[in-house]
Structures are given as C-alpha cells and as structure tokens.
Design a protein around this motif. Structure first.
Motif, PDB file in Angstrom:
ATOM      1  N   ASP A 111       0.821  -1.209  -0.081  1.00  0.00           N
ATOM      2  CA  ASP A 111      -0.130  -0.111   0.005  1.00  0.00           C
ATOM      3  C   ASP A 111       0.978   1.183   0.031  1.00  0.00           C
ATOM      4  N   ARG A 112       2.132   1.155  -0.002  1.00  0.00           N
ATOM      5  CA  ARG A 112       3.141   2.496  -0.365  1.00  0.00           C
ATOM      6  C   ARG A 112       4.412   1.973  -0.916  1.00  0.00           C
ATOM      7  N   ASP A 113       5.441   2.707  -1.307  1.00  0.00           N
ATOM      8  CA  ASP A 113       6.298   2.315  -2.131  1.00  0.00           C
ATOM      9  C   ASP A 113       7.615   1.596  -1.529  1.00  0.00           C
ATOM     10  N   MET A 114       7.253   1.199  -0.370  1.00  0.00           N
ATOM     11  CA  MET A 114       8.243   0.379   0.285  1.00  0.00           C
ATOM     12  C   MET A 114       7.663  -0.842   1.003  1.00  0.00           C
ATOM     13  N   VAL A 129       9.331   0.304  -6.939  1.00  0.00           N
ATOM     14  CA  VAL A 129       9.240   1.146  -8.312  1.00  0.00           C
ATOM     15  C   VAL A 129       8.494   0.889  -9.258  1.00  0.00           C
ATOM     16  N   ARG A 130       8.065   1.710  -9.907  1.00  0.00           N
ATOM     17  CA  ARG A 130       7.048   1.661 -11.332  1.00  0.00           C
ATOM     18  C   ARG A 130       7.812   2.089 -12.653  1.00  0.00           C
ATOM     19  N   ALA A 172      13.839   2.592 -15.904  1.00  0.00           N
ATOM     20  CA  ALA A 172      15.491   2.735 -15.594  1.00  0.00           C
ATOM     21  C   ALA A 172      15.625   3.832 -14.448  1.00  0.00           C
ATOM     22  N   LYS A 173      15.338   5.086 -14.792  1.00  0.00           N
ATOM     23  CA  LYS A 173      15.458   6.085 -13.884  1.00  0.00           C
ATOM     24  C   LYS A 173      15.021   5.922 -12.411  1.00  0.00           C
ATOM     25  N   ASN A 174      13.654   5.297 -12.314  1.00  0.00           N
ATOM     26  CA  ASN A 174      13.264   4.804 -10.874  1.00  0.00           C
ATOM     27  C   ASN A 174      14.066   3.791 -10.463  1.00  0.00           C
ATOM     28  N   ARG A 216      20.335   3.659  -5.310  1.00  0.00           N
ATOM     29  CA  ARG A 216      21.478   4.311  -4.871  1.00  0.00           C
ATOM     30  C   ARG A 216      21.542   4.236  -3.426  1.00  0.00           C
ATOM     31  N   ASP A 217      20.495   4.013  -2.706  1.00  0.00           N
ATOM     32  CA  ASP A 217      20.331   3.907  -1.457  1.00  0.00           C
ATOM     33  C   ASP A 217      20.098   2.377  -0.721  1.00  0.00           C
ATOM     34  N   HIS A 218      19.843   1.593  -1.798  1.00  0.00           N
ATOM     35  CA  HIS A 218      19.540   0.302  -1.635  1.00  0.00           C
ATOM     36  C   HIS A 218      19.985  -0.985  -2.130  1.00  0.00           C
ATOM     37  N   ARG A 219      20.009  -2.188  -1.738  1.00  0.00           N
ATOM     38  CA  ARG A 219      20.909  -3.034  -2.651  1.00  0.00           C
ATOM     39  C   ARG A 219      19.879  -3.956  -3.374  1.00  0.00           C
ATOM     40  N   GLY A 220      18.601  -3.832  -3.429  1.00  0.00           N
ATOM     41  CA  GLY A 220      17.584  -4.234  -4.194  1.00  0.00           C
ATOM     42  C   GLY A 220      16.381  -3.447  -4.222  1.00  0.00           C
ATOM     43  N   ALA A 221      15.548  -3.775  -5.396  1.00  0.00           N
ATOM     44  CA  ALA A 221      14.130  -2.960  -5.573  1.00  0.00           C
ATOM     45  C   ALA A 221      13.413  -3.960  -6.113  1.00  0.00           C
ATOM     46  N   ILE A 222      12.080  -3.887  -5.817  1.00  0.00           N
ATOM     47  CA  ILE A 222      10.895  -4.764  -6.752  1.00  0.00           C
ATOM     48  C   ILE A 222      10.297  -3.593  -7.592  1.00  0.00           C
ATOM     49  N   VAL A 223      10.283  -4.064  -9.140  1.00  0.00           N
ATOM     50  CA  VAL A 223       9.471  -3.447  -9.812  1.00  0.00           C
ATOM     51  C   VAL A 223       8.068  -4.134  -9.598  1.00  0.00           C
ATOM     52  N   PHE A 224       6.985  -2.842  -9.599  1.00  0.00           N
ATOM     53  CA  PHE A 224       5.724  -3.344  -9.352  1.00  0.00           C
ATOM     54  C   PHE A 224       5.131  -4.435 -10.350  1.00  0.00           C
ATOM     55  N   SER A 225       4.682  -5.562  -9.944  1.00  0.00           N
ATOM     56  CA  SER A 225       4.160  -6.487 -10.788  1.00  0.00           C
ATOM     57  C   SER A 225       4.982  -6.970 -11.743  1.00  0.00           C
ATOM     58  N   HIS A 226       6.366  -6.909 -11.574  1.00  0.00           N
ATOM     59  CA  HIS A 226       7.197  -7.539 -12.602  1.00  0.00           C
ATOM     60  C   HIS A 226       8.496  -8.400 -12.007  1.00  0.00           C
TER      61      HIS A 226
END
Length: 183
Positions: free
Chosen positions: A100-103, A121-122, A131-133, A139-149
């Motif tokens: 329900d939020r971006d984290m 990220v979206r 790419a930008k998101n 920059r500040d995290h070691r991993g991220a999840i792309v929404f629904s991807h």
C-alpha cells in the motif's frame, strides 16, 4: 565471465526465482557490460547467450541484448554496482501488488538487517521511466522490486546480487505468510 553468469542463471531457475526465459544478468567491465541476450534461457547460458555493449550509449547490438539493457545501463551509471540480477521472484511480485506504499518492510530479522526496507518502483518494461526509478532506488538500497514485474539486485560480484535476490524473495515470502496468518 559468461561462466559466472551461467552458474547464477541456473541457480535462479533451480530455486524458482525466474522462469527459464525470463529475467536477465549483467556484469560491468569498465565502460562496457556483458548482459544476457533477449529470449535466452537463464539455465542454459553459454558464450552465445551473452552480448557485450557500451554502458554510456546504445549500440546496434542492443537489438539482441536484454530488453532491460536500458535499466542495467542506468543502474551502472548511477550506482557503484558491478553486477546486476533481474529476477521475476514470485513472492516479491505478489508483495509489490499488495503493497500500500512504495516500500516493503521485511518482518524477518535477516531482511531487516540486510535490506532494511525494499523499494517498490514503477515503470514499463525496458522504459526510461523504469530505468530512472530503479537506478534512483538502488542508490540507497541493494535491491528493489518493480511493481508487478520482479526484482533488481546489485552487488560488487554476481554472488552478492544473487544473495540480495534470494533475501528479497525470502523476506517477501515470510511477510506474505505472516500477513495471511494475521487475517
């Protein structure tokens, strides 16, 4: 170098972190990157499954490189990453859909210690927006999840990016089950 990519590509498939023909892997080599080719199975990587392209500018080889090359370029330009793994980890994707939020904040101690929080990220697949998101988040995290991807994880070596990929999936799996049990 493709041998390391093959090793971790097989591990990703064997552990259910990607379906064979989805996801991609890259390694930075100076101002260039070695990246898996589009449409190649990650559990069957060989010397013909990877392509070397420039990080600073697109090239004619981009047509055979992964569709996420633009994201890998942005990450290399904007972070200290030397290796990237993009996986389609199922629980990470599910948690991105439920967030329900971006984290996403891990509930397990390892996830809290190693990841702290996981940005969601979206952006469309292979787009400048994604790419930008993604680069901004990494920059500040070691991993991220792309929404629904799926996930993007970085490291100094592929093993580190693989460990981050598995930790994200593990933390998302535990969070999913904990949230389900609370209902």
């Amino acid at each position: 170098m493709w041998q390391d990519m093959a090793k971790f590509g097989k591990k990703l498939v064997d552990h259910g972190l990607v379906e064979s023909h989805f996801g991609n892997i890259s390694i930075r080599i100076g101002s260039r990157m070695l990246i898996t080719r589009t449409g190649f199975a990650l559990d069957e990587i060989d010397e013909n499954s990877v392509v070397e392209v420039d990080i600073d500018k697109p090239s004619s080889l981009d047509i055979i490189a992964s569709s996420e090359s633009i994201v890998h370029r942005a990450i290399y330009k904007n972070t200290s990453a030397l290796a990237i793994i993009h996986a389609h980890s199922p629980f990470a994707v599910v948690e991105s859909l439920l967030a329900d939020r971006d984290m996403i904040v891990p509930v397990d101690s390892e996830g809290q210690y190693f990841l702290h929080e996981i940005p969601v990220v979206r952006g469309g697949i292979g787009t400048t927006e994604l790419a930008k998101n993604t680069a901004d988040a990494l920059r500040d995290h070691r991993g991220a999840i792309v929404f629904s991807h799926g996930t993007f994880a970085i490291g100094k070596i592929l093993e580190e990016a693989y460990i981050i990929t598995t930790q994200i999936e593990h933390s998302c799996k535990l969070k999913y089950y904990c949230d389900l049990a609370r209902k």
